[in-house]
Design a protein around this motif. Sequence first.
Motif, PDB file in Angstrom:
ATOM      1  N   ILE A 150     -20.099  51.932  34.784  1.00 43.94           N
ATOM      2  CA  ILE A 150     -21.549  52.281  34.679  1.00 43.94           C
ATOM      3  C   ILE A 150     -22.270  51.938  33.280  1.00 43.94           C
ATOM      4  CG2 ILE A 150     -21.114  54.566  33.565  1.00 43.94           C
ATOM      5  CD1 ILE A 150     -23.254  55.843  35.496  1.00 43.94           C
ATOM      6  N   TYR A 151     -23.604  51.602  33.419  1.00 42.76           N
ATOM      7  CA  TYR A 151     -24.353  50.958  32.391  1.00 42.76           C
ATOM      8  C   TYR A 151     -25.708  52.276  32.251  1.00 42.76           C
ATOM      9  CZ  TYR A 151     -21.992  46.816  32.540  1.00 42.76           C
ATOM     10  OH  TYR A 151     -20.873  45.607  32.277  1.00 42.76           O
ATOM     11  N   LEU A 152     -25.973  52.830  31.366  1.00 41.34           N
ATOM     12  CA  LEU A 152     -26.902  53.713  31.181  1.00 41.34           C
ATOM     13  C   LEU A 152     -27.894  53.425  30.073  1.00 41.34           C
ATOM     14  CD1 LEU A 152     -25.547  57.081  32.087  1.00 41.34           C
ATOM     15  CD2 LEU A 152     -27.112  55.781  33.521  1.00 41.34           C
ATOM     16  N   SER A 153     -29.134  53.395  29.981  1.00 40.91           N
ATOM     17  CA  SER A 153     -30.050  53.371  28.706  1.00 40.91           C
ATOM     18  C   SER A 153     -31.202  54.066  28.888  1.00 40.91           C
ATOM     19  CB  SER A 153     -30.521  51.948  28.364  1.00 40.91           C
ATOM     20  OG  SER A 153     -31.406  51.184  29.591  1.00 40.91           O
ATOM     21  N   GLY A 154     -31.522  54.846  27.617  1.00 38.98           N
ATOM     22  CA  GLY A 154     -32.536  55.922  27.655  1.00 38.98           C
ATOM     23  C   GLY A 154     -32.865  56.407  26.756  1.00 38.98           C
ATOM     24  N   ARG A 155     -33.474  57.632  26.839  1.00 37.03           N
ATOM     25  CA  ARG A 155     -33.655  58.228  25.526  1.00 37.03           C
ATOM     26  C   ARG A 155     -32.989  59.700  25.373  1.00 37.03           C
ATOM     27  NH1 ARG A 155     -38.202  56.913  22.725  1.00 37.03           N
ATOM     28  NH2 ARG A 155     -39.753  55.585  23.739  1.00 37.03           N
ATOM     29  N   CYS A 156     -32.462  59.786  24.142  1.00 40.09           N
ATOM     30  CA  CYS A 156     -31.447  60.897  23.849  1.00 40.09           C
ATOM     31  C   CYS A 156     -32.243  62.210  24.017  1.00 40.09           C
ATOM     32  CB  CYS A 156     -31.246  60.956  22.440  1.00 40.09           C
ATOM     33  SG  CYS A 156     -30.194  62.280  22.077  1.00 40.09           S
ATOM     34  N   ALA A 157     -31.657  63.147  25.199  1.00 41.12           N
ATOM     35  CA  ALA A 157     -32.459  64.350  25.378  1.00 41.12           C
ATOM     36  C   ALA A 157     -32.129  65.447  24.753  1.00 41.12           C
ATOM     37  CB  ALA A 157     -32.408  64.546  27.075  1.00 41.12           C
ATOM     38  N   ILE A 158     -30.646  65.383  24.404  1.00 48.33           N
ATOM     39  CA  ILE A 158     -30.372  66.753  23.415  1.00 48.33           C
ATOM     40  C   ILE A 158     -29.526  66.258  22.297  1.00 48.33           C
ATOM     41  CG2 ILE A 158     -28.654  68.521  23.868  1.00 48.33           C
ATOM     42  CD1 ILE A 158     -28.992  68.572  26.748  1.00 48.33           C
ATOM     43  N   MET A 159     -29.705  66.810  21.271  1.00 47.57           N
ATOM     44  CA  MET A 159     -28.999  66.460  19.836  1.00 47.57           C
ATOM     45  C   MET A 159     -27.431  66.231  20.007  1.00 47.57           C
ATOM     46  SD  MET A 159     -30.799  65.491  17.284  1.00 47.57           S
ATOM     47  CE  MET A 159     -29.707  66.011  15.850  1.00 47.57           C
ATOM     48  N   PRO A 160     -26.880  65.298  19.508  1.00 49.42           N
ATOM     49  CA  PRO A 160     -25.356  65.071  19.755  1.00 49.42           C
ATOM     50  C   PRO A 160     -24.742  66.407  19.286  1.00 49.42           C
ATOM     51  CG  PRO A 160     -26.379  63.184  18.888  1.00 49.42           C
ATOM     52  CD  PRO A 160     -27.385  64.146  18.852  1.00 49.42           C
ATOM     53  N   LYS A 161     -23.621  66.711  19.977  1.00 47.14           N
ATOM     54  CA  LYS A 161     -22.671  67.793  19.616  1.00 47.14           C
ATOM     55  C   LYS A 161     -21.387  67.273  19.173  1.00 47.14           C
ATOM     56  CE  LYS A 161     -21.122  72.539  21.036  1.00 47.14           C
ATOM     57  NZ  LYS A 161     -21.177  73.553  21.882  1.00 47.14           N
ATOM     58  N   GLN A 162     -20.616  67.419  18.202  1.00 53.78           N
ATOM     59  CA  GLN A 162     -19.336  67.041  18.135  1.00 53.78           C
ATOM     60  C   GLN A 162     -18.490  67.953  18.099  1.00 53.78           C
ATOM     61  OE1 GLN A 162     -18.294  64.944  14.376  1.00 53.78           O
ATOM     62  NE2 GLN A 162     -17.468  63.270  15.724  1.00 53.78           N
ATOM     63  N   LEU A 163     -17.189  67.897  18.752  1.00 60.90           N
ATOM     64  CA  LEU A 163     -16.244  69.035  18.861  1.00 60.90           C
ATOM     65  C   LEU A 163     -14.941  68.324  18.402  1.00 60.90           C
ATOM     66  CD1 LEU A 163     -16.915  70.082  22.505  1.00 60.90           C
ATOM     67  CD2 LEU A 163     -17.618  71.403  20.595  1.00 60.90           C
ATOM     68  N   GLN A 164     -14.522  68.992  17.192  1.00 61.73           N
ATOM     69  CA  GLN A 164     -13.219  68.529  16.707  1.00 61.73           C
ATOM     70  C   GLN A 164     -11.905  68.985  17.309  1.00 61.73           C
ATOM     71  OE1 GLN A 164     -14.895  65.867  14.191  1.00 61.73           O
ATOM     72  NE2 GLN A 164     -12.799  66.245  14.225  1.00 61.73           N
ATOM     73  N   PHE A 165     -10.954  68.198  17.430  1.00 62.61           N
ATOM     74  CA  PHE A 165      -9.677  68.506  17.863  1.00 62.61           C
ATOM     75  C   PHE A 165      -8.797  68.319  16.842  1.00 62.61           C
ATOM     76  CE2 PHE A 165     -12.325  67.817  21.630  1.00 62.61           C
ATOM     77  CZ  PHE A 165     -12.328  69.050  22.161  1.00 62.61           C
ATOM     78  N   THR A 166      -7.392  68.615  17.100  1.00 66.30           N
ATOM     79  CA  THR A 166      -6.115  68.274  16.080  1.00 66.30           C
ATOM     80  C   THR A 166      -6.208  66.975  15.628  1.00 66.30           C
ATOM     81  OG1 THR A 166      -5.140  70.330  16.977  1.00 66.30           O
ATOM     82  CG2 THR A 166      -3.815  68.735  15.634  1.00 66.30           C
ATOM     83  N   SER A 167      -6.078  65.953  16.831  1.00 68.21           N
ATOM     84  CA  SER A 167      -5.959  64.378  16.702  1.00 68.21           C
ATOM     85  C   SER A 167      -6.896  63.689  17.086  1.00 68.21           C
ATOM     86  CB  SER A 167      -4.723  64.045  17.143  1.00 68.21           C
ATOM     87  OG  SER A 167      -4.650  64.381  18.577  1.00 68.21           O
ATOM     88  N   SER A 168      -8.248  64.196  17.626  1.00 71.33           N
ATOM     89  CA  SER A 168      -9.290  63.555  18.134  1.00 71.33           C
ATOM     90  C   SER A 168     -10.669  64.251  17.860  1.00 71.33           C
ATOM     91  CB  SER A 168      -9.116  63.172  19.546  1.00 71.33           C
ATOM     92  OG  SER A 168      -9.040  64.503  20.362  1.00 71.33           O
ATOM     93  N   SER A 169     -11.934  63.783  18.302  1.00 72.52           N
ATOM     94  CA  SER A 169     -13.013  64.295  18.498  1.00 72.52           C
ATOM     95  C   SER A 169     -13.533  63.950  19.428  1.00 72.52           C
ATOM     96  CB  SER A 169     -13.848  64.105  16.940  1.00 72.52           C
ATOM     97  OG  SER A 169     -14.102  62.533  16.892  1.00 72.52           O
ATOM     98  N   LYS A 170     -14.692  64.877  20.159  1.00 71.14           N
ATOM     99  CA  LYS A 170     -15.558  64.486  21.223  1.00 71.14           C
ATOM    100  C   LYS A 170     -16.906  64.799  20.911  1.00 71.14           C
ATOM    101  CE  LYS A 170     -15.443  67.570  24.627  1.00 71.14           C
ATOM    102  NZ  LYS A 170     -15.408  68.084  25.974  1.00 71.14           N
ATOM    103  N   THR A 171     -17.716  63.888  21.257  1.00 67.12           N
ATOM    104  CA  THR A 171     -19.299  64.027  21.167  1.00 67.12           C
ATOM    105  C   THR A 171     -19.728  64.264  22.310  1.00 67.12           C
ATOM    106  OG1 THR A 171     -19.225  63.012  19.004  1.00 67.12           O
ATOM    107  CG2 THR A 171     -21.305  63.008  20.397  1.00 67.12           C
ATOM    108  N   GLU A 172     -20.494  65.086  22.532  1.00 66.42           N
ATOM    109  CA  GLU A 172     -21.275  65.559  23.929  1.00 66.42           C
ATOM    110  C   GLU A 172     -22.916  65.189  23.562  1.00 66.42           C
ATOM    111  OE1 GLU A 172     -20.309  69.546  25.202  1.00 66.42           O
ATOM    112  OE2 GLU A 172     -18.601  68.697  26.131  1.00 66.42           O
TER     113      GLU A 172
END
Length: 219
Positions: free
Chosen positions: A117-139
């Motif tokens: 999938i390819y998407l381009s547009g405007r950021c609608a919600i400020m990024p939220k980063q979640l930290q885990f033991t060995s990785s991180s996820k951004t929503e």
Amino acid sequence: MNIVSLTLQVMSVDPVIDIPGQPSFSVAGCLLTQTDKDGNLLEYSISVKANNNTFSNSTNKDLGTMLSAVPIGTKLLVTGNYYPELRNRETKEIAEDSYILAHSIAGVKAQTNFNHIYLSGRCAIMPKQLQFTSSSKTEVAIAIKDNNKSYLYNIEAWNGAGNIINRYVRKGECFGIEGGIDINQWQDKQTGEGRKMLKTKANKIILMQTKNAEQDDNF
């Protein structure tokens, strides 16, 4: 921009649907299948629509007619615009289910799977980063306007891709992603019922109108 290519299995077909003031179209109820990291099979229903007056450049055939003639159980590679489910702002109930408006369809071998999938547009919600033991996820979420409607795409980016979003993307700015559609499932805390939702997993981030590295101190 909003383009998706998915391998889907056809489960049902409605040959011709007529809505006053719109071109007639055909709809196939399809199944998106994935395997999670534990080997569990995940399935999600998604509709494919094809207008009866839309022609494929490669086949020069009516896509609606082609779709209505596809046998049940066939695997298709579908390329087109992907529209996520729309929910009522007040009740949060689904007003429109997810669907793909097909640009092209083609039969594929049973073992073939394609998810891009390819998407381009405007950021609608400020990024939220979640930290885990060995990785991180951004929503984060991308808003794309199409046909006088605004669609919100939930984006999930891990580690490096997520770090780029966190450092350089802010609400209202334009950016793009390249990745695949992922099936998220969880148990509702209030009802205990199983829930499923399509979410886009970003593998690559395209910066368009964002803060630059020299402005990091202002974040």
